[in-house]
Design an enzyme around this catalytic site. Structure first.
Site, mmCIF file in Angstrom:
data_model
loop_
_atom_site.group_PDB
_atom_site.id
_atom_site.type_symbol
_atom_site.label_atom_id
_atom_site.label_comp_id
_atom_site.label_asym_id
_atom_site.label_seq_id
_atom_site.Cartn_x
_atom_site.Cartn_y
_atom_site.Cartn_z
ATOM 1 N N ASP A 332 44.696 139.856 -72.063
ATOM 2 C CA ASP A 332 44.796 139.674 -73.510
ATOM 3 C C ASP A 332 46.261 139.470 -73.868
ATOM 4 O O ASP A 332 47.164 139.845 -73.103
ATOM 5 C CB ASP A 332 44.292 140.926 -74.244
ATOM 6 C CG ASP A 332 42.782 141.062 -74.155
ATOM 7 O OD1 ASP A 332 42.110 140.032 -74.211
ATOM 8 O OD2 ASP A 332 42.299 142.189 -74.020
ATOM 9 N N ASP A 640 39.415 145.269 -74.531
ATOM 10 C CA ASP A 640 39.501 146.494 -75.330
ATOM 11 C C ASP A 640 38.290 146.705 -76.237
ATOM 12 O O ASP A 640 38.078 147.797 -76.747
ATOM 13 C CB ASP A 640 40.785 146.510 -76.173
ATOM 14 C CG ASP A 640 40.910 145.271 -77.059
ATOM 15 O OD1 ASP A 640 39.919 144.538 -77.209
ATOM 16 O OD2 ASP A 640 42.011 145.044 -77.601
ATOM 17 N N ASP A 644 33.803 143.091 -74.853
ATOM 18 C CA ASP A 644 34.522 142.792 -73.608
ATOM 19 C C ASP A 644 33.850 143.431 -72.399
ATOM 20 O O ASP A 644 34.159 143.081 -71.258
ATOM 21 C CB ASP A 644 35.972 143.299 -73.680
ATOM 22 C CG ASP A 644 36.827 142.460 -74.611
ATOM 23 O OD1 ASP A 644 36.535 141.263 -74.752
ATOM 24 O OD2 ASP A 644 37.775 142.997 -75.193
#
Length: 900
Positions: A332, A640, A644
């Site tokens: 990310d 997170d 996901d």
């Protein structure tokens, strides 16, 4: 108060009755009441799993096929009347078991400490303020806030819900998430039908809710059925299991070889059966590396502990090995590659663009337009933007002695700071426009909306979210002259300019509303007025820039996957050196829309040559992981959010964020980053490579020792000469070298070139051709030197005990010098760093020298092990042999490096 009792059926009581019985105000308990209730009800935790009794752990040290062979040898030796030999065999087995018991105990303690770092947290309102606290500090009557991805920290009676769904499989076995409500249900409703309750240990999959704690600890439903969510993981991995199978195979080979030697001696050489049995026992004892399982276990535990010290917390031990083979890291952007210190730097309006000064969460700074100072009095748009930024927000900012502290999402924190810079009064605004309803942010719809009403009954829906999503719901835009038709081309151009500067974009909109509740259909109707698009800056972490470069040097591809605008992602990628920026190649950024247009085969081609993915959803992450794995990559993926979890589970190493990550993400991951920092992933990969390297070093060190002893016995029997080393002496060498020299290798730090080599092939066999060559090469050298010195001493006419003592010490000296060689498998070990680089090696050698001195000169040990004192000349020859071993192996390394 009747909390933690069976009598009140909380699910059948109304919200007001529940709060009354619990004496729980909606604004939360005051501090003194919290302390009183904690003293009354105790901590909110279940009793830990009953640990394995110490006696059982000790007995399990003997549950190894290699140890069974030794025990059988000791028993038969005793039956033959060789009490000293059998006593030493049993003694060494017991000592080895005690050492393994102590070391595994320490390893389990290290893992327990790491498990504690993953303790659950809860968001509560106490005395009118929201706090994040450890879940074990909750007490009955606490007001708890739930959001998508949270694990419910105690049994709650829900007092407010918004599209709340909870997965209760851990408690009821129901595989689908359950819709929750505030209204009470029938008193005799089954556990799974009590929709007004949220049970401890269950997982919020969607929406938001608020509940009051009605039961904690063992009084919860989970506590009553004694179901523990957190199981204690055994200290094992695929590699250790492979080593166990290797041990079984080795034991079989050793027994077969010993039987053949026994038959050869009795029927070919004509030796007495009792003597040959002792010789066969000697061969078996020599070849069995009984210390290897304990060494490998402690190596793994040390690696896990080191990773935790570097903010990478391992949840599943096999990940330690997998990390060493990772070839792609998908990360990310926000908070992982960047600082996660969001600040609104630009406000784009229909008529004007405002620059915002100041950084961080402190509301210090202001607005400027065209170089001139601007404020909300002269520019009413700023006031409207401030209202939307403040009211469509779930975060809280508090000023403390340590500065301004954020409770909530960093982006929302930046919006609160923006509102305060515009001069908005938080308390007055909340009183004038209280919230009536909310649609929380979910990655599926990429917006958040709140419904607020003033005291005249006028309603406003405030909307914030991804610019493309918000613009699609807007028909007009706010300008100095009022509202005007939306100009999409103008906004797209402005957004591209801002995003090209590396800023994240967020749009704010408003709509007048007469309804008293808020549903998705209300939002999808559109009709919003676009207020502004905000440009938020979140610069890359300096350590992440270095970590990306380190990973690339280690042959690991780094791919950035973000939900941000493509231009923003490309600007951040440039600063990180991704997407060809470091090599001067052209840059390619692929968006989520592009991914959806590609089939699996096309996606494989694209993912192989693309480092930056923008506007990507969790579903896209899953497809990217699968595409990379189909290309043969070992993939690490960060995440997170709740959505996901599939990608984290699918990845070879799922990496969850410890600070901003949901409990759902942490549960799906193999590793949790305590600091949410990309650099910690790079450190974990380095430690993973080091653990695997140290395991290989231990194998390459221990096996030549055992094979050399076995070789000396085997050659002596085949040649018909006296055994140069007895079974009890062999056991002594095995014991002292395993607990000293081999254990020291577990403490080796990462090699300088650890992150300058390509990733390990996950299909690589445990014993590579190079390792087999090194084991055989060193074995031959140790056999030649030790056996040669034994025959030399006999030739000189010294007693047998002296010759054997010289041979044993030569073998140990060769191992001491070979230990230095093993600190680097192929790299040279020279200079001060090579000698003193690992303090554990020096301590181990010091202990071994003392033990060998006692073995050689202490009368009690002389009688036990049939040893005799050596003169200085013999020690000189032994020392020369050690230096020769070291030199020959270093020359062999140099030749291997040159050939490579």
């Amino acid at each position: 108060m009747h909390a933690n009792e069976d009598s009140p059926r909380w699910h059948s009581l109304s919200v007001s009755d529940t709060l009354t019985r619990l004496e729980a105000p909606r604004e939360g308990l005051p501090p003194d009441e919290v302390d009183a209730r904690r003293a009354q009800f105790g901590p909110n935790r279940l009793p830990p799993p009953r640990p394995q009794p110490a006696w059982q752990r000790l007995l399990l040290q003997f549950h190894n096929v290699l140890i069974y062979v030794l025990l059988a040898a000791g028993l038969i030796t005793a039956l033959l009347g060789h009490w000293l030999d059998s006593g030493v065999i049993f003694g060494v087995v017991v000592i080895n078991a005690v050492i393994g018991f102590i070391q595994e105990g320490r390893a389990e303690e290290a893992l327990d400490a790491i498990r504690d770092m993953l303790s659950l947290h809860a968001t509560v309102t106490r005395a009118g303020e929201r706090h994040e606290i450890p879940a074990e500090d909750l007490v009955p009557g606490d007001i708890v806030h739930l959001a998508s991805g949270d694990r419910v920290p105690a049994d709650l009676r829900l007092i407010s819900v918004k599209s709340l769904r909870v997965m209760e499989a851990a408690l009821t076995g129901e595989s689908l998430a359950v819709d929750k409500q505030v209204d009470p249900v029938e008193a005799d409703a089954a556990l799974g039908d009590r929709a007004s309750m949220a049970w401890s240990g269950t997982l919020v999959t969607y929406g938001q809710g608020i509940g009051v704690v009605v039961a904690t600890g063992t009084a919860t439903e989970l506590g009553r059925i004694s179901t523990l969510l957190a199981t204690v993981e055994k200290l094992t991995t695929p590699l250790l299991k492979l080593m166990a199978r290797f041990g079984q195979w080795l034991a079989g080979v050793i027994l077969l070889l010993s039987a053949l030697i026994f038959g050869f001696g009795v029927w070919v050489r004509g030796y007495p059966a009792s003597d040959m049995f002792l010789a066969a026992v000697g061969l078996a004892v020599a070849a069995i590396p009984e210390g290897l399982p304990a060494i490998m276990t402690i190596t793994l535990a040390i690696g896990v502990t080191r990773m935790a010290h570097r903010n990478a917390i391992i949840r599943r031990l096999p990940a330690v090995e997998t990390l060493g083979a990772v070839s792609v890291i998908c990360s990310d952007k926000t908070g992982t590659l960047t600082r996660n210190e969001m600040t609104v730097q630009t406000v784009i309006g229909a008529d004007a663009m405002f620059e915002v000064s100041g950084s961080g969460y402190a509301p210090e700074g202001g607005f400027s337009h065209g170089g001139e100072r601007a404020d909300s009095e002269s520019h009413p748009l700023l006031r409207d933007v401030a209202h939307a930024a403040f009211l469509c927000n779930d975060a809280e900012l508090r000023e403390t002695d340590a500065g301004w502290q954020l409770a909530g999402d960093p982006t929302e924190g930046a919006l609160l700071t923006l509102a305060l810079k515009a001069g908005l009064d938080p308390h007055q605004t909340r009183e004038e426009l209280p919230r009536s309803d909310v649609i929380p942010f979910e990655s599926e719809h990429r917006f958040m909306a709140t419904l607020n009403h003033d005291h005249d009954g006028r309603g406003f829906i405030y909307l914030k979210g991804a610019p493309e999503r918000v613009l699609a719901l807007c028909g007009t835009q706010r300008s100095a002259d009022g509202e005007a038709p939306l100009d999409p081309g103008f906004w797209r151009a402005r957004m591209e300019e801002t995003a090209a500067q590396g800023m994240r974009l967020l749009a704010l909109a408003v709509r007048h509303e007469t309804a008293t509740t808020l549903n998705f259909s209300d939002i999808e109707d559109g009709g919003f007025t676009l207020l502004a698009v905000l440009g938020l800056a979140d610069p890359p972490r300096e350590e992440a820039v270095k970590a990306v470069a380190t990973c690339r040097a280690a042959g690991i591809q780094v791919k950035m996957i973000t939900g941000d605008h493509a231009a923003t992602a490309q600007a951040i990628g440039k600063q990180l050196g991704l997407g060809g920026h470091s090599t001067g190649e052209g840059v390619r950024t692929v968006t989520g829309a592009d991914i959806e247009a590609l089939d699996d085969a096309q996606l494989r081609e694209v993912v192989a040559k693309t480092d930056i993915f923008a506007r990507a959803s969790p579903e896209h992450k899953l497809r990217l992981v699968e595409a990379l794995q189909s290309l043969g990559h070992v993939t690490a993926m960060t995440g997170d959010g709740v959505n996901d979890a599939p990608a984290l589970r699918r990845a070879d190493v799922g990496v969850a964020m410890g600070q901003k990550g949901t409990e759902a993400a942490k549960e799906a991951a193999e590793m949790v980053l305590a600091d949410d920092n990309f650099a910690s992933i790079a450190h974990a990969v380095e430690e993973g490579r080091t653990v695997y390297s140290n395991l290989k070093k231990a194998i390459v060190f221990i096996l030549p020792t055992n094979m050399a002893q076995a070789g000396m016995v085997l050659i002596a029997i085949l040649l018909g000469i006296t055994l140069p080393i007895t079974p009890v002496q062999i056991l002594w060498v095995n014991m002292v070298t395993a607990v000293t020299l081999a254990l020291a290798l577990a403490f080796e730090r990462p090699e300088p070139e650890a992150m300058r080599q390509p990733p390990r092939n996950p299909n690589e066999p445990l014993l590579t051709r190079f390792m087999l060559w090194r084991i055989v090469f060193v074995t031959m050298f140790l056999v030649a030197g030790s056996l040669g010195l034994f025959l030399w001493e006999l030739e000189r006419g010294v007693p047998l005990d002296v010759a054997r003592t010289a041979a044993i010490n030569a073998l140990v000296m060769g191992e001491i010098f070979y230990l230095f060689n093993c600190r680097r498998l192929t790299a040279p070990v020279v200079g001060w760093s090579g000698v003193a680089g690992n303090r554990a090696v020096l301590i181990a050698i010091g202990i071994l020298v003392v033990l060998q001195g006692l073995f050689t000169y202490l009368p009690v040990l002389q009688s036990l092990f049939a040893t005799a004192p050596l003169d200085l000349a013999a020690w000189g020859r032994i020392l020369v042999f050690g230096v020769v071993v070291y030199s020959v192996v270093e020359i062999e390394k140099a030749l291997i490096r040159r050939n490579k």
